[in-house]
Design an enzyme around this catalytic site. Sequence first.
Site, PDB file in Angstrom:
ATOM      1  N   HIS A 117       0.855  -1.182   0.000  1.00 51.46           N
ATOM      2  CA  HIS A 117       0.000   0.000   0.000  1.00 51.46           C
ATOM      3  C   HIS A 117       0.895   1.238   0.000  1.00 51.46           C
ATOM      4  O   HIS A 117       1.858   1.310   0.775  1.00 51.46           O
ATOM      5  CB  HIS A 117      -0.909  -0.009   1.235  1.00 51.46           C
ATOM      6  CG  HIS A 117      -1.838   1.155   1.271  1.00 51.46           C
ATOM      7  ND1 HIS A 117      -2.941   1.256   0.449  1.00 51.46           N
ATOM      8  CD2 HIS A 117      -1.803   2.298   1.995  1.00 51.46           C
ATOM      9  CE1 HIS A 117      -3.551   2.398   0.667  1.00 51.46           C
ATOM     10  NE2 HIS A 117      -2.884   3.049   1.607  1.00 51.46           N
ATOM     11  N   LEU A 152      -9.880  -3.190   5.129  1.00 52.74           N
ATOM     12  CA  LEU A 152      -9.056  -2.637   4.048  1.00 52.74           C
ATOM     13  C   LEU A 152      -7.777  -1.982   4.578  1.00 52.74           C
ATOM     14  O   LEU A 152      -7.835  -1.115   5.452  1.00 52.74           O
ATOM     15  CB  LEU A 152      -9.871  -1.605   3.259  1.00 52.74           C
ATOM     16  CG  LEU A 152      -9.169  -0.958   2.067  1.00 52.74           C
ATOM     17  CD1 LEU A 152      -8.952  -1.977   0.958  1.00 52.74           C
ATOM     18  CD2 LEU A 152      -9.968   0.232   1.556  1.00 52.74           C
TER      19      LEU A 152
HETATM   20  C1  GAR Z   1       1.664   0.919  -6.361  1.00 48.58           C
HETATM   21  O1  GAR Z   1       2.049   2.185  -5.955  1.00 48.58           O
HETATM   22  C2  GAR Z   1       0.924   0.217  -5.240  1.00 48.58           C
HETATM   23  O2  GAR Z   1       1.437   0.494  -3.972  1.00 48.58           O
HETATM   24  C3  GAR Z   1      -0.459   0.777  -5.405  1.00 48.58           C
HETATM   25  O3  GAR Z   1      -0.679   0.839  -6.790  1.00 48.58           O
HETATM   26  C4  GAR Z   1       0.576   1.006  -7.445  1.00 48.58           C
HETATM   27  C5  GAR Z   1       0.714  -0.095  -8.469  1.00 48.58           C
HETATM   28  O4  GAR Z   1       1.837   0.098  -9.272  1.00 48.58           O
HETATM   29  N1  GAR Z   1      -1.428  -0.033  -4.748  1.00 48.58           N
HETATM   30  C6  GAR Z   1      -2.531   0.438  -4.210  1.00 48.58           C
HETATM   31  O5  GAR Z   1      -2.853   1.610  -4.252  1.00 48.58           O
HETATM   32  C7  GAR Z   1      -3.413  -0.615  -3.555  1.00 48.58           C
HETATM   33  N2  GAR Z   1      -4.447   0.020  -2.809  1.00 48.58           N
HETATM   34  P1  GAR Z   1       2.390  -1.085 -10.159  1.00 48.58           P
HETATM   35  O6  GAR Z   1       1.209  -1.660 -10.930  1.00 48.58           O
HETATM   36  O7  GAR Z   1       3.378  -0.424 -11.073  1.00 48.58           O
HETATM   37  O8  GAR Z   1       3.013  -2.080  -9.235  1.00 48.58           O
END
Ligand code: GAR
Length: 197
Positions: A117, A152
């Site tokens: 997260h 969550l």
């Molecule tokens: C990342 O920053 C991850 O931490 C976030 O989405 C991005 C995905 O990047 N996740 C969330 O927000 C989950 N709630 P990626 O597809 O390049 O790994």
Amino acid sequence: MRNIVILISGGGSNMAAIVRVAQRDNWLAHYGARVAAVISNRAEAGGLAFARQQGIATQVLAHGSYASREAFDAALAQAIDTYESSSQPALVVLAGFMRILTPGFVARYAGRLLNIHPSLLPAFPGLHTHQRALDAGCKLAGATVHQVTAELDHGTILAQAAVPVLPGDDADTLAARVLTQEHLIYPRAIAVLLSNQ
Ligand code: GAR
């Protein structure tokens, strides 16, 4: 063989970082573990192409094709469970997987379901973490790897990394700085988990 199944929704840079470290550090030899599959809820997820290039099985389960959240999660569980045996349950890694999972799904994979997260939990669960950190005047931001529970963005914290919030940052520049740290802490946290088991 310990199979790791990674769930993505988008670019998949965390997934790619995990795959690269698994290869570089030979998780197969050290932990008997491999990234066996990448599953996306979106067909257009950029990370799918990388996974295919690496010879990793990919699957798309479009959540919109299912009548309910429960039906989608049941199909997801069925897909994941093809990668496990009773003696070696799969490790399920959420890497930018932008779906809220049902309590039943979470219970099924309890203790072997991880998420990253993009905030220093327990601050800023949910969406728009970087803008919220900026709005709150935070001087530090970061990311958290944690066990997934029904609530969550809660669950035992396995790893965190902090970065400075710099003058002139917007949500995009801050997100990019945090993401570089995500790519370090997520593979490391998984390796620690594998080595402890
Ligand atoms: C990342 O920053 C991850 O931490 C976030 O989405 C991005 C995905 O990047 N996740 C969330 O927000 C989950 N709630 P990626 O597809 O390049 O790994």
